[in-house]
Design an enzyme around this catalytic site. Structure first.
Site, short mmCIF file in Angstrom:
data_model
loop_
_atom_site.label_atom_id
_atom_site.label_comp_id
_atom_site.label_asym_id
_atom_site.label_seq_id
_atom_site.Cartn_x
_atom_site.Cartn_y
_atom_site.Cartn_z
N ASP A 1 37.84 -26.74 46.80
CA ASP A 1 38.14 -26.98 45.44
C ASP A 1 37.63 -28.55 44.96
O ASP A 1 38.17 -29.33 45.46
CB ASP A 1 39.39 -26.64 45.00
CG ASP A 1 39.61 -26.42 43.35
OD1 ASP A 1 38.91 -25.98 42.71
OD2 ASP A 1 40.48 -27.62 42.62
N GLU B 1 36.80 -26.49 66.47
CA GLU B 1 37.97 -26.35 67.75
C GLU B 1 38.21 -24.96 67.85
O GLU B 1 38.93 -24.36 68.60
CB GLU B 1 39.11 -27.13 67.43
CG GLU B 1 38.98 -28.61 67.77
CD GLU B 1 40.23 -29.30 67.25
OE1 GLU B 1 41.46 -28.73 67.20
OE2 GLU B 1 40.02 -30.64 66.69
C1 GLC Z 1 38.08 -25.93 40.27
C2 GLC Z 1 38.57 -24.48 40.17
C3 GLC Z 1 39.27 -24.41 38.63
C4 GLC Z 1 40.39 -25.59 38.50
C5 GLC Z 1 39.87 -26.84 38.92
C6 GLC Z 1 40.90 -27.68 39.22
O1 GLC Z 1 36.82 -26.17 39.58
O2 GLC Z 1 37.68 -23.47 40.29
O3 GLC Z 1 39.65 -23.14 38.56
O4 GLC Z 1 40.77 -25.47 37.22
O5 GLC Z 1 38.99 -26.68 40.22
O6 GLC Z 1 41.67 -27.51 40.29
#
Ligand code: GLC
Length: 561
Positions: A215, A270
Site C-alpha cells: 500500500d 529466502e
Molecule cells: C491505498 C489504498 C486506499 C487507502 C490508502 C491509505 O491507496 O488503496 O484504499 O485509503 O492507501 O492507506
C-alpha cells in the site's frame, strides 16, 4: 508491423497471472451484513472457475476501520469482524487447494492511531515511540502538506477528538498523516520500524502468503527537512493533473523507498515458491514506475496509466507501448488494471462524457454515466488488456459488469474522503458495495442474515452471479471464456506487435499457434479482413447492430486469419 514486446521466457507464476482483488467487507459473509473470511473461503470457487490464478485480499487485520481496514492496529491479528487467524489459515489452505495463490495487503506507510505504538506515543511526549512517527513541536502546522483525503496533513495532538480529559489534552505537538488523522505516518528512518515490518512479512510468509500488495509504496520515505509543498497528490493518478513545472514532492517517491524494497525482496527470496511484491505507487512521471520493479526490488506495479487513460485510440496506443517498453527495460511484467476499491467502477467510469481517471465517486446530482456505453467500453477495455502480455488485475464484480452505486445516501458513507472534503467528493463507497450472488435472496445472497453493510441497487438483481451463470451471453460467462482463451493461447507470455494500422491493432505471436489479432474499435467501426475467424468479441455480451464484418464501435475482437 512493429514488435513492441518479445515473448517472455521466465516462468514465475505472477508474470502472466490473472489476479482477482477481494475487498473482504464486500465479497461474501458467513454471518451478518459485513463480509468475512469464512464467507470468502466459501465462495472461492467462483474465483477459481473464473480462471484467475491468485487473489489479492484487501486488509483484514485488526483495525478500527476508519479507512476500510487501511488503518491497521495489529498487523498479526485478524479483525473480529472478519474472523480470526484460524479463518485466515483456512482461507489460504482452501485457496491453495483450488490452485489460487494468495496476496496479502501490507500497509507500511502508516498505522492506525489505535496501534500500540501510537497509543504509547500519544500518552507520553517523551516515549521512545514518538520517534517511530513524525511528531513535531511548532506553533503552526510544520508544513503546508495536504492530506490525500483533503485538509492539512498535520493534526495537533490536543485537537484530537479523544483529547478531552485525556493525558494529551494540552499537548500541542503535531503529527503527520498523509491520509486521515487516524492513520499516522511511520518514520521509516527508524530501525525499529524496519525490523518490525520484516518480521510482519515473515509472519505472513510463514502462514503461506504468496506475496504482498504494498500500500502507498511511494510514500514511506519523506524528505526529513520537511520543505513546504502545497500541491495535492491525487489518489491513483498522483501528480498527473499538476502543471509540468511543479517540483518533485518531498513526501512522495523519495529514492530511499527503494532500499526498503531491496531489503524485503531479500526476505521473500529466502522462501520457496516465487513470492511476489506488488507496488501500489501513484507517480507523476510514468517512467518512475519501473524503478519499483527492478530485479532486486518488487515483482510488479499496478499500471495506473492504463487505468487512468481516456478511452481513445492515441492514448491507448501510447500507454500500451510505453508500459511494455518501460517494464521490459527492467525485465518486469506489465500489469493491466482497470478498477480497484479506490476508483469509480470501470463500467460506469467509461460511460462519462470525459473518460479517464474519473471523479472520486458519483452522486445522483452529478453527471450520470451512460450505462450501456460504459459497460460496452469496459468490456472492450478488458478484452484488450486480457490479450496483452503481462498480468491482469480484476476487481471483484468487474466480471459481472457491476456499475458504481450512484444513489447511496450520504448518511451511509464511510469513506474519510467524503468527510474530509466536507462532501465535495462522494468518495469510494459506491465501488465497495457487497456482491450480488443470488438474485432471489435478501441482500442477493451476500449474507445468511440477509443484510449488507451498504445497500445494493435493485438493478443488481439482474446482475447476480446465479443469473449470469445461467445466461450464456452474460458478462460473467464472457470473462470465463476470455480467461480460458488467454491461458490456452499463452497471451500473457506471447510476443506482441503493433500492426501500425490507422486503428488499434496488435498481433500476438507464440510458436505453435496461429497469430492472434486484437482490434479495438473506439468511436468508429473497424472493418474485419476477409476470412477473419473471430475467437472472441466483446460484442457477444453487449451486442450492437453492426454486422459481422466489422468490429463494432466500443468493442474489441480477437481473430485469426
Ligand atoms: C491505498 C489504498 C486506499 C487507502 C490508502 C491509505 O491507496 O488503496 O484504499 O485509503 O492507501 O492507506
Amino acid at each position: 508491423m512493429q514488435i513492441i514486446h518479445l515473448a517472455n521466457t521466465s516462468r514465475e507464476w505472477w508474470r502472466e497471472a490473472v489476479i482477482y482483488q477481494i475487498y473482504p467487507r464486500s465479497f461474501a459473509s458467513f454471518g451478518g451484513g459485513v463480509g468475512d473470511l469464512q464467507g470468502i473461503t466459501s465462495r472461492l470457487s467462483h474465483v477459481a472457475d473464473l480462471g484467475a490464478h491468485a487473489i489479492w485480499l484487501s486488509p483484514f487485520y485488526k483495525s478500527p476501520q476508519k479507512d476500510g481496514g487501511y488503518d491497521v492496529a495489529d498487523y498479526r491479528a485478524v479483525d473480529p469482524i472478519f474472523g480470526n487467524l484460524n479463518d485466515a489459515k483456512n482461507l489460504i489452505a482452501r485457496a491453495h487447494e483450488l490452485g489460487l495463490r494468495v496476496i496479502v495487503d501490507l500497509v507500511p506507510n502508516h498505522t492506525s492511531d489505535q496501534h500500540e505504538w501510537f497509543q504509547a506515543a500519544l500518552a507520553d511526549p517523551s516515549a521512545p515511540e514518538r520517534d517511530l512517527y513524525w511528531f513535531r513541536k511548532a506553533d503552526e502546522a510544520p508544513t503546508d502538506w495536504l492530506s490525500v483525503f483533503g485538509g492539512s496533513a498535520w493534526t495537533r495532538v490536543c485537537d484530537r477528538a479523544d483529547a478531552k480529559g485525556s493525558p494529551w489534552d494540552h499537548d500541542d505537538s503535531w503529527y503527520l498523516h498523509l491520509f486521515d488523522p487516524a492513520q499516522p505516518d511511520l518514520n521509516w528512518a527508524h530501525p525499529r520500524v524496519r525490523e518490525e515490518f520484516t518480521s510482519i512479512l515473515r509472519f505472513w510468509l510463514d502462514l503461506g502468503a504468496d506475496g504482498f500488495r504494498v500500500d502507498v509504496a511511494h510514500g514511506l520515505v519523506k524528505d526529513p527537512s520537511l520543505p513546504n509543498y502545497q500541491y495535492h497528490w491525487d489518489m491513483v493518478s498522483g501528480g498527473d493533473l499538476l502543471p509540468a513545472d511543479v517540483p518533485p514532492p518531498p513526501q512522495w517517491n523519495q529514492p530511499g523507498v527503494h532500499d526498503i524494497y531491496r531489503e524485503w525482496r531479500a526476505v521473500l527470496d529466502e522462501y520457496e515458491g516465487d513470492r511476489a511484491l506488488v507496488a501500489e505507487a501513484w507517480l507523476n512521471d510514468p517512467l518512475d514506475a519501473k524503478l519499483y520493479v527492478r530485479s532486486d526490488e518488487m515483482s510488479q506495479a499496478f499500471n495506473f496509466d492504463f487505468l487512468t487513460s481516456p478511452f481513445e485510440l492515441a492514448e491507448y496506443r501510447e500507454v500500451i507501448a510505453n508500459s511494455l517498453r518501460e517494464m521490459d527495460s527492467v525485465g518486469a511484467p506489465t500489469t493491466w488494471v482497470l478498477s480497484n476499491h479506490d476508483v469509480v467502477r470501470a463500467a460506469s467510469r467509461f460511460g462519462l462524457s470525459k473518460t479517464g481517471k474519473g471523479p472520486n465517486g458519483i452522486r445522483p446530482f452529478e453527471e450520470q454515466p451512460d450505462p450501456e456505453l460504459g459497460r460496452r467500453r469496459a468490456l472492450a477495455a478488458h478484452a484488450l488488456g486480457s490479450a496483452l502480455p503481462g498480468s491482469i488485475y480484476i476487481y471483484q464484480g468487474e466480471e459481472l459488469s457491476l456499475p458504481e452505486h450512484m444513489a447511496l445516501p450520504d448518511e451511509l458513507r464511510e469513506d474519510p474522503a467524503f468527510f474530509r472534503t466536507k462532501g465535495a467528493e462522494a468518495g469510494r463507497d459506491g465501488c465497495r458495495v457487497p456482491i450480488p450472488w443470488e438474485a432471489d435472496y435478501p441482500a442477493f445472497g451476500f449474507s445468511p442474515a440477509g443484510s449488507s453493510w451498504l445497500p445494493q441497487p435493485e438493478e443488481w438483481k439482474a446482475l447476480a452471479v446465479d443469473v449470469q451463470l445461467a445466461d450464456e451471453a452474460s458478462s460473467l460467462n464472457f470473462f470465463r471464456k476470455m480467461y480460458r482463451l488467454r491461458e490456452e493461447l499463452g497471451l500473457g507470455r506471447a510476443q506482441l506487435a503493433d500492426a501500425e494500422d490507422s486503428y488499434l491493432h496488435y498481433v500476438s505471436s507464440l510458436p505453435g499457434r496461429d497469430d492472434l489479432h486484437i482490434v479495438t474499435a473506439f468511436d468508429d467501426p473497424v472493418p474485419l479482413p476477409k476470412g477473419a475467424k473471430i475467437v472472441l468479441s466483446s460484442d457477444e455480451v453487449a451486442p450492437s447492430t453492426v454486422n459481422d464484418e466489422q468490429v463494432a464501435p466500443n468493442s474489441t475482437v480477437w481473430y485469426t486469419l
